[in-house]
Design an enzyme around this catalytic site. Structure first.
Site, PDB file in Angstrom:
ATOM      1  N   GLU A  73      35.922  95.219  63.733  1.00 40.37           N
ATOM      2  CA  GLU A  73      37.114  95.902  63.228  1.00 40.37           C
ATOM      3  C   GLU A  73      37.631  96.861  64.282  1.00 40.37           C
ATOM      4  O   GLU A  73      37.027  97.907  64.545  1.00 40.37           O
ATOM      5  CB  GLU A  73      36.814  96.660  61.931  1.00 40.37           C
ATOM      6  CG  GLU A  73      38.049  97.373  61.391  1.00 40.37           C
ATOM      7  CD  GLU A  73      37.767  98.163  60.125  1.00 40.37           C
ATOM      8  OE1 GLU A  73      38.683  98.874  59.665  1.00 40.37           O
ATOM      9  OE2 GLU A  73      36.640  98.081  59.615  1.00 40.37           O
ATOM     10  N   LYS A  91      20.943  96.414  46.198  1.00 35.69           N
ATOM     11  CA  LYS A  91      22.126  95.673  46.661  1.00 35.69           C
ATOM     12  C   LYS A  91      23.184  95.506  45.573  1.00 35.69           C
ATOM     13  O   LYS A  91      23.920  94.513  45.549  1.00 35.69           O
ATOM     14  CB  LYS A  91      21.721  94.295  47.207  1.00 35.69           C
ATOM     15  CG  LYS A  91      20.799  94.352  48.423  1.00 35.69           C
ATOM     16  CD  LYS A  91      20.467  92.946  48.917  1.00 35.69           C
ATOM     17  CE  LYS A  91      19.598  93.007  50.160  1.00 35.69           C
ATOM     18  NZ  LYS A  91      18.225  93.448  49.871  1.00 35.69           N
ATOM     19  N   ASP A 150      19.318  96.013  57.089  1.00 38.35           N
ATOM     20  CA  ASP A 150      19.801  94.967  56.188  1.00 38.35           C
ATOM     21  C   ASP A 150      21.260  95.266  55.848  1.00 38.35           C
ATOM     22  O   ASP A 150      21.540  96.223  55.122  1.00 38.35           O
ATOM     23  CB  ASP A 150      18.950  94.949  54.914  1.00 38.35           C
ATOM     24  CG  ASP A 150      19.302  93.786  54.001  1.00 38.35           C
ATOM     25  OD1 ASP A 150      20.314  93.105  54.266  1.00 38.35           O
ATOM     26  OD2 ASP A 150      18.572  93.561  53.018  1.00 38.35           O
ATOM     27  N   HIS A 152      46.007 100.741  63.857  1.00 40.24           N
ATOM     28  CA  HIS A 152      45.500  99.384  63.641  1.00 40.24           C
ATOM     29  C   HIS A 152      46.360  98.352  64.352  1.00 40.24           C
ATOM     30  O   HIS A 152      45.855  97.313  64.789  1.00 40.24           O
ATOM     31  CB  HIS A 152      45.418  99.082  62.141  1.00 40.24           C
ATOM     32  CG  HIS A 152      44.142  99.547  61.520  1.00 40.24           C
ATOM     33  ND1 HIS A 152      43.060  98.718  61.343  1.00 40.24           N
ATOM     34  CD2 HIS A 152      43.767 100.763  61.050  1.00 40.24           C
ATOM     35  CE1 HIS A 152      42.070  99.401  60.786  1.00 40.24           C
ATOM     36  NE2 HIS A 152      42.476 100.645  60.591  1.00 40.24           N
TER      37      HIS A 152
END
Length: 833
Positions: free
Chosen positions: A504, A635, A711, A809
């Site tokens: 990104e 998660k 993770d 951006h």
């Protein structure tokens, strides 16, 4: 083997001592007085004067033999250079050539001048070293010494342990073979062979002492330089000798030894001396002397004309006509197999920027490897080029060996396609992770018709041995993610460069701007090791039994028994709490335990399983529904993690001065505090967000997670963050910022942290591996993540209040393909009403 390994490791670890000692011996040998009264040779006056014994140099046989030897030396040197150019990089070529030829030449000359002064000055010494030097052996040693894995000393020691016995046998055989030339009766050849034997012995001693020390020293100086690393991955199979070839060499050595014993029998003649008349040439006239001089000049000139012509031809061929190709070398038998590569080039144009119409043209090159058949480190060219054997024979070999090391790639693929070898077990069956990945790519590409797509996925230059049974299964390659850094970010008084792996654009730049605004004031952090959780779901026959079970667990004495069973499963896992949730007759036992520097999911699962076995003894009617009942919660966005915490609970704070707000963020404290209240607090509450009272904490968390081997899926829980901003200072113009993250799940050991790249990022932060105290490094990593989140929050909030978000951006994250040409041909049809 162990002795060779210990010797090589000693030389590599005591580099300067070995080098200085060797050079000292060289200096001593060079400084010894050699010209005694009886050793000074008589020289002839004048180049044309005939001297006793000099005519032997110009005999026809002598000249022919010496010319042949010199030409052979040049051809062999050319062959060595060509092979080295294919083995590895030019740096290995330079280092192996210098140390194998130049160092041995210097040492041999010193030793020869010490014992045989007439041998030290022979003009054919350079040709001898071209002929006897084994530069490829030095290249193999260099390649092994610079391979990835253990520390430098162990790598060099392991390489010498594999090459030492082979080098000893090769040296012995070469000395015996070259020594035969000393029996030829040709004076110059005898001198050369004697010198060559001495050169071989000294070259061997240099290889096992001086060369490992220098190699280790050069590797230390060049550590971290990409251009100094080998071009192809190293395998121990590269250095293991062929046992058949070794046996043949031993037989040859025994035969040559018999020849030497027979020819050099001490009583073959009286006193071992062959007596004969010594002829001297006495010139009879000046004309004869002049004619004889012309003859000698012509013979010497013809000799050197042949050598010069050959040398020029080889140089021209190597420089101008040598075809530059990519090769893969089987290091065992120096067999070369060419690998042809396709190169796909595209030149897309991108428009980057705000309102600028300028085009930035970039050219990207994709290299598609032709993978079939390729020579792997564990397979020889003979296996690849041999005819494919029948299925029954291959299957019998596989079942008898329990592996496929002796099978060719085509034969292994045949067994996989016939379901005799599971596709996921290729690495274990082949004993070579890289070869397993390559063959799996071949099978999967053919099975799903995705050959071209898979060829674009990189797979070389990666240590798959660390991935196997640890990080990933069914591996077909790896995806490279760019890693940038934000910083310096001062946390608790110490500056850090924060590695962030992301695709990104603007994320790293934005975080870096926040770190700049924080400046030398830095971020202050506090960390609490909450512990990892696992919540099995158990069911009792009825609610009464469920209530009894809950009361039994809540009892302090019973809890101590459960804790003992839990803690016995690990050296680091220590149970802190069992929080029980009830749903009818079902109990959810949320085990919370500290796990040291590991993230700890496996530790807690193992401990919870052992605790349930103990609980089953007291409640036989208990049924374990699932080891995880989603009450952990792992998660998934869950309020229990937001409220009770999971992993590490971190709180960071900093104060941004009004000057920094104006110069860096182009805003003020009141504007940012107002935006934070409306956006991060009110807006998140209106959306019903759980733990989402922040601008974009997940961005920084995930980028650091990927870079450091965490993770990535844990970012769901770990990104829980509450960002607060308040005005402060005497005039209310400074900004006080805090970030609270109650459930950061991180570890610095286990999982993806064992991979080389991820371990390097942890090392950059100074938190690689286990700390001196339990959870020291993991707690420091958690505080660095929270501080980075704070920097990123500041920068994004400032961009939002200034309407800079879209602009940044467009500059950093948006590359629009130029579709102007395609758009011109578009016809838009408007329906009529």
């Amino acid at each position: 083997m162990k002795v060779w390994g210990a010797h090589g490791e000693f030389c590599a670890r005591h580099q300067w001592e070995v080098i200085v000692a060797t050079l000292a011996l060289l200096a001593c040998a060079a400084s010894v007085e050699r010209n005694g009264p009886g050793n000074r040779s008589e020289h002839c006056a004048g180049w044309a004067r005939a001297c006793p014994g000099l005519e032997a140099e110009y005999q026809a046989a002598d000249a022919v033999i010496m010319t042949f030897v010199r030409c052979a030396a040049l051809l062999y040197a050319y062959y060595q250079i060509s092979n080295l150019h294919k083995i590895a990089s030019k740096y290995l070529l330079i280092i192996a050539g210098v140390f194998s030829t130049f160092a041995s030449f210097i040492f041999t000359s010193a030793v020869a001048s010490l014992f045989w002064s007439e041998l030290a000055s022979i003009k054919d010494a350079p040709f001898l070293f071209l002929l006897v030097a084994d530069v490829a052996r030095g290249a193999r040693m260099a390649k092994a010494g610079w391979s990835a894995g253990e520390d430098q000393g162990k790598r060099v020691g392991r390489a010498l342990a594999l090459l030492g016995p082979t080098a000893t046998l090769d040296t012995l055989l070469a000395v015996l073979l070259v020594g035969v030339g000393a029996l030829s009766g040709v004076p110059r050849l005898e001198h050369m062979c004697t010198f060559a034997c001495l050169a071989l012995l000294v070259d061997y001693l240099v290889f096992v002492t001086f060369y490992p020390a220098c190699l280790s020293l050069v590797a230390d100086f060049a550590s971290g330089r990409k251009e100094m690393s080998p071009d192809s991955p190293f395998s121990e199979a590269d250095l293991k000798p062929n046992p058949v070839v070794q046996r043949v060499k031993m037989i040859m050595a025994a035969g040559l030894l018999c020849v030497h014993l027979t020819s050099r029998w001490p009583w073959s003649s009286d006193n071992g001396i062959i007596e004969g008349p010594t002829d001297t040439l006495t010139p009879t006239s000046n004309d004869n002397i002049l004619l004889h001089s012309y003859v000698k000049w012509f013979s010497v000139s013809a000799d050197y004309i042949v050598i010069a012509t050959l040398l020029c031809a080889l140089i021209i061929k190597f420089v101008f006509f040598e075809e530059q190709r990519n090769w893969v070398i089987d290091m065992n038998d120096m067999t070369v197999k060419e690998v042809v590569q396709e190169q796909a080039r595209s030149k897309p144009k991108f428009s980057v920027g705000d309102d600028s119409n300028s085009e930035v043209s970039t050219q990207t090159e994709g290299v598609l490897e032709d993978e079939w058949p390729t020579l792997s480190p564990s397979s020889s060219a003979a296996k690849l080029n041999s005819k494919k054997r029948p299925m029954a024979e291959c299957l019998e070999i596989y079942r008898s060996e329990g592996a496929c090391v002796s099978l060719s790639d085509e034969e292994v693929v045949m067994l996989v396609e016939q379901s005799h070898i599971p596709l996921h077990r290729l690495e274990a069956v082949l004993g070579d992770p890289l070869r397993g990945v390559r063959l799996r790519r071949k099978v999967v590409g053919a099975r799903f018709q995705t050959e071209l797509a898979i060829k674009q996925l990189p797979y070389l230059n990666y240590d798959y041995s660390k991935v196997l049974n640890a990080c990933c299964e069914n591996v077909i390659g790896y995806v490279g993610v760019p890693v940038g850094y934000a910083g310096p970010l001062v946390v608790d008084g110490k500056p850090y460069m924060i590695p962030m792996a992301t695709t990104e654009g603007a994320l790293v730049a934005s975080t870096n701007r926040g770190a700049k605004a924080i400046g030398i004031r830095g971020v202050t952090s506090v960390v609490e090791d909450v512990g990892m959780t696992r919540a099995p779901a158990i069911k009792l026959p009825n609610v009464v039994r469920a209530h009894e079970c809950r009361q039994w667990i809540d009892n302090k004495d019973n809890y101590a028994v459960i804790k003992e069973a839990f803690d016995s499963t690990s050296r680091f896992a220590r149970l802190q709490e069992i929080h029980i949730g009830v749903d009818g007759a079902t109990l959810y036992l949320r085990f919370r335990a500290t796990t040291g520097d590991a993230m700890g999911m496996n530790m807690v699962s193992k401990g919870a399983e052992n605790a349930l076995k103990l609980l089953k003894n007291y409640f036989p009617d208990m049924e374990v529904i699932s080891l995880s009942g989603n009450y952990c919660s792992d998660k998934k966005a869950a309020a229990i993690n937001w409220v009770k915490g999971r992993g590490k609970r971190v709180v960071c704070e900093t104060t941004i001065t009004s000057d920094s707000l104006r110069t860096i963020f182009k805003t003020d404290a009141k504007t940012l505090a107002r935006c934070n209240k409306i956006k991060n607090l009110s807006g998140s509450a209106l959306a019903g967000s759980i733990g989402g009272n922040n601008a974009h904490a997940a961005n920084m968390v995930t980028a650091i997670y990927i870079a450091t081997g965490q993770d990535p899926a844990q970012n769901v829980t770990s990104s829980n963050c509450s960002t607060n901003m308040e005005v402060c200072g005497e005039n209310g113009e400074d900004l006080y910022v805090t970030c609270t993250m109650p459930s950061l799940e991180v570890g610095t050991v286990g999982g993806g942290t064992i991979l080389t790249g991820q371990g390097a990022c942890l090392d950059i932060l100074g938190v690689k591996g286990a700390g001196a105290r339990p959870a020291e490094n993991s707690a420091r990593l958690a505080s660095l993540i929270c501080a980075t989140v704070l920097a990123g929050e500041l920068s994004l909030m400032a961009a939002l209040v200034n309407s800079d978000l879209v602009k940044s951006h467009m500059r950093h994250n948006r590359s629009t393909v130029n579709v102007q040409v395609q758009a011109e041909n578009i016809t838009l049809k408007v329906p009529t009403l």
